[in-house]
Every structure is written in C-alpha cells, then in structure tokens.
Design a protein around this motif. Structure first.
Motif, mmCIF file in Angstrom:
data_model
loop_
_atom_site.group_PDB
_atom_site.id
_atom_site.type_symbol
_atom_site.label_atom_id
_atom_site.label_comp_id
_atom_site.label_asym_id
_atom_site.label_seq_id
_atom_site.Cartn_x
_atom_site.Cartn_y
_atom_site.Cartn_z
ATOM 1 N N GLU A 59 0.824 -1.199 0.000
ATOM 2 C CA GLU A 59 0.000 0.000 0.000
ATOM 3 C C GLU A 59 0.858 1.249 0.000
ATOM 4 O O GLU A 59 0.538 2.244 -0.633
ATOM 5 C CB GLU A 59 -0.920 -0.030 1.227
ATOM 6 C CG GLU A 59 -2.018 -1.072 1.080
ATOM 7 C CD GLU A 59 -2.843 -1.202 2.335
ATOM 8 O OE1 GLU A 59 -2.430 -0.666 3.372
ATOM 9 O OE2 GLU A 59 -3.897 -1.832 2.282
ATOM 10 N N SER B 39 2.048 1.723 -3.539
ATOM 11 C CA SER B 39 1.025 2.244 -4.428
ATOM 12 C C SER B 39 0.711 3.694 -4.115
ATOM 13 O O SER B 39 0.405 4.490 -5.002
ATOM 14 C CB SER B 39 -0.242 1.385 -4.322
ATOM 15 O OG SER B 39 -0.770 1.468 -3.025
ATOM 16 N N SER B 40 0.765 4.058 -2.818
ATOM 17 C CA SER B 40 0.463 5.433 -2.475
ATOM 18 C C SER B 40 1.542 6.363 -2.989
ATOM 19 O O SER B 40 1.261 7.485 -3.393
ATOM 20 C CB SER B 40 0.321 5.568 -0.959
ATOM 21 O OG SER B 40 1.536 5.262 -0.313
ATOM 22 N N THR C 61 -5.371 10.962 -4.681
ATOM 23 C CA THR C 61 -5.835 9.805 -3.916
ATOM 24 C C THR C 61 -7.093 10.122 -3.131
ATOM 25 O O THR C 61 -7.968 9.277 -2.953
ATOM 26 C CB THR C 61 -4.726 9.330 -2.960
ATOM 27 O OG1 THR C 61 -3.570 8.991 -3.721
ATOM 28 C CG2 THR C 61 -5.174 8.123 -2.151
ATOM 29 N N VAL D 268 -4.851 2.750 0.582
ATOM 30 C CA VAL D 268 -3.584 3.475 0.487
ATOM 31 C C VAL D 268 -3.366 4.311 1.744
ATOM 32 O O VAL D 268 -2.313 4.246 2.392
ATOM 33 C CB VAL D 268 -3.565 4.370 -0.770
ATOM 34 C CG1 VAL D 268 -2.381 5.340 -0.720
ATOM 35 C CG2 VAL D 268 -3.459 3.510 -2.031
ATOM 36 N N THR E 298 0.241 12.592 0.383
ATOM 37 C CA THR E 298 -0.913 11.853 -0.136
ATOM 38 C C THR E 298 -2.224 12.567 0.167
ATOM 39 O O THR E 298 -3.156 12.560 -0.632
ATOM 40 C CB THR E 298 -0.950 10.442 0.486
ATOM 41 O OG1 THR E 298 0.303 9.793 0.253
ATOM 42 C CG2 THR E 298 -2.053 9.609 -0.134
#
Length: 412
Positions: free
Chosen positions: A304, A307-308, A319, A378, A410
């Motif tokens: 995660e 991916s973040s 996101t 995420v 993020t």
C-alpha cells in the motif's frame, strides 16, 4: 462410588451443552460476533482497542463468575460467556498486533504453545480433556482458559493466513470450512473424538472471523457491505433465537439424556487417523506456502505504501479526490501537528496527537471506505506506517518524519 453413581453425578453436574449441530452453529455465530462486535466498538465507536479490551476484561470476569457460580448448565449464561470470551480473545490479539507490533507469526506460535501447555497441565491433572468431563471447578477453569486461548490463537492464525496469502473475505472462508469438513470426516472414520473436537473448535474461530469480515467488508473489497454494526446485531439476534430455542426444548442439556455407555475406541484406528490429520496439516501448510508465493496484495504498510507513493506523483490530492474535503482537512491538520511535534522533539505529545488521527480515521472508515476502497487502503497503510513509527520501542525521528511527510503528500 459405583460407576453408575458417578455417571449420574456427572449428568447432574455437567456445566456444558451437548455437542450437537446446534452447538457448532452457535459457536460459529459467537466467533463471528467476536470479530465484528470488537471491530465495531473499537473502530466505529472510536473507543480504541486498549479501552475496549479493558472493558471486556471486566465484563468477562463478571460473566465468567456467573457461569462458575451456577451448579448446572444454563444455555443463556454459557453462551453469553462464550460471546464475551470471543470478543476478549480477539481484542488481546489485536493489542499484540496493532499496539505492540508483535508479528502475527510470533503471536500465533506463542498462543499455540500456550494452548499446548494448558492442555498438558489439564490432562496431567485430570487425565481427560473431554468436554463431557466438566464436572468440577478445576476442570471448568481449565476449560474456559483453553477456550480463551483458542479464540486468541484462532484470531492470530486467521490474520496471519490473510496477511501471507492476500485472500479476500470471501475466499478466506473456504480454508477453515474445508478443514472442518476434513476433521468431521476423520472423526467419522475413527479419529480420536477429543482431538477432533478441539481441532474443529480452534478452526471455528478463523471461520467465524472470516464470515464476519465477509459480511462487514464493503462490496469494493469483495465483501457483502453489511457493515460491522448490522453484522453484530444480526448474528447476536441469531444467537439469542437459538439460545431461546435450546432453553425451551432443553435438547442440549446432558442431564436430560439417558446414560449411554461410552463407545469403544479403536487405538489402532486412532493412530491411523492421527497420521491422516498430520497429512492434512502438511497439505494445508503447502497450500498456504503456495498461496503466499503467488502475486497478491501485500499487508498494509508494504504494497500500500508503494502504491500510495505512485499515486501522489500523479497530482497532489488525487488519492483523496473522492473523499469529503472537510474530513481530509481534519486528517491533514492532525498529521501536520504531529510532524511539527516530532521535529521539535516532543515525542510524547506527538504520540498523543497521532492517536487523534487513529481515532478519527477509524470513526470515518464506514463512511470513507465505500467511496473509494483502493484509496482508503492506500491511506490506511500510510497511517499504519506512521503509527508504527511513532509507537516503536526505540523511535527513529527520521523514520517518523518520512512516514508523516509521505502521508501529508498523499493527503494533498
């Protein structure tokens, strides 16, 4: 005392129900409630795992005292104790995993060793582990201690399996279901009844927990989207309905049944079936090793985070695009406050502030997760990483700053 008198006393003093289909149905329902109800109080209500565990420990002492005070089996009290033990055992495992960062492999091994010790001492003292032998206070204490450890072990083993394999809520139900079916077959073929009972008893924990996750998880995560609150209420209602039925019919009360001689055992057949169980264990272990080696979503904090990192390079805030801006602003403010305290060297204040983030995030899970499941995962992974960094036994300021900075990016 003559054997017939012993049998009569046993039936009159039995503190456990007859092991029937109803026993296993209600046991699985109790384990499901243990998972969903603990999650609901801990996360949805924002009580927190430590306080929730403390509250249920107090409740467990009270309910278990009630159960021990009785001189016979009472369905409502017995199954209320099982439900409370289920919730409490789940919470103890969650504390080890979430707050103390104990690896699931280690906690699973520790609980397995603890259960082996409980069984060893119990058998050395009483010369039996049969559920039908619970006729004295020491045996009942051993029984409830074993039940508590089985719940903790089942929780840790089930979570470890999911962590290693990446299986979704629906798929994860299949393995414990299949293993229980194999155990029932082994018992029918002559395996030791006591061993078969406790193996199945342990496996009902991950089965019930996985069922709870399957019902409660959003449809975006391959769940049924029922939610933890509705799942808890529905399964508690089902437990209550069955308990009322059993109370009225008394079909699970051992003392109401005529005494029957114990069925003859076949030591040679039991040894053969012990090998059968060992083969099943090897095959199940091989399946888990194979599944763990397949490409799948990694545990939170690994895949995660990766991916973040990719998502935030696309554009700031991408996101969180599907989440309410006010909620994201709240998370961002708390994260920024925590980062400021870390940079100032105020570790205790930073830990207190990051707790606010954990509580707010858990409270909003039911609202945010259905909006964008992948984005939620995420952020959940990055928040977990920040929590682990700040709660480490030996905090690393650079690691804390890195995780908080990544989370801020993020968040937009």
């Amino acid at each position: 005392m003559r054997e017939s008198e012993v049998g009569k006393a046993r039936r009159m003093l039995s503190k456990v129900p007859e092991v029937s289909v109803w026993f296993w149905i209600i046991k699985i329902l109790c384990t499901t409630v243990g998972e969903s109800f603990a999650d609901w109080i801990n996360t949805s209500l924002g009580v927190g795992v430590n306080l929730t565990a403390l509250l249920f420990t107090v409740v467990l002492v009270a309910v278990l005292g009630w159960q021990l005070w009785l001189n016979r089996y009472v369905a409502f009290v017995y199954w209320l104790t099982v439900v409370v033990v289920s919730v409490t055992g789940t919470l103890y495992t969650d504390i080890l995993t979430d707050n103390l960062d104990v690896p699931l492999a280690l906690s699973t091994s520790a609980f397995a060793a603890a259960l082996a010790i409980v069984f060893g001492v119990w058998f050395a003292r009483e010369r039996t582990l049969s559920i039908h032998s619970i006729v004295t206070l020491p045996r009942e204490l051993f029984y409830w201690l074993a039940v508590l450890v089985t719940f903790a072990l089942g929780t840790a083993a089930g979570d470890w399996t999911l962590e290693a394999t990446g299986w979704g809520p629906g798929t994860s139900v299949l393995l414990p279901t299949g293993l229980i079916a194999v155990i029932v077959l082994g018992w029918r073929m002559g395996a030791n009844a006591v061993l078969s009972f406790w193996l199945a008893y342990i496996l009902t924990r991950p089965l019930g927990a996985n069922l709870g996750d399957w019902f409660a998880s959003p449809t975006t995560d391959d769940g049924l989207g029922v939610g933890t609150a509705v799942t808890s209420v529905a399964f508690l209602a089902a437990i209550l309905a069955i308990v009322v039925f059993l109370t009225r019919t008394r079909s699970d009360v051992i003392e109401d049944k005529p005494e029957t001689p114990a069925s003859a055992t076949n030591p040679a057949r039991e040894r053969i079936m012990l090998g059968y169980y060992a083969l099943v264990a090897v095959l199940a272990g091989s399946l888990l090793v194979w599944a763990a080696a397949q490409p799948h979503a990694a545990p939170a904090g690994e895949e995660e985070n990766a991916s973040s990192s990719a998502s935030i390079t696309a554009s700031p805030g991408q996101t969180t695009a599907h989440f309410p801006p006010a909620e994201i602003d709240k998370f961002r403010t708390i994260t920024q406050d925590t980062l400021t305290k870390v940079r100032a060297g105020n570790q205790s204040e930073a830990k207190a502030r990051i707790k606010d983030l954990e509580t707010s995030w858990d409270q909003d899970e039911a609202t945010l997760r259905p909006l964008d499941g992948s984005a939620w995962r995420v952020l959940d992974g990055q928040i977990d990483s920040a929590l682990h960094a700040l709660r480490a036994s030996k905090p690393d300021q650079s690691a804390e700053i890195q995780t908080l900075t990544t989370l801020l990016a993020t968040l937009g």
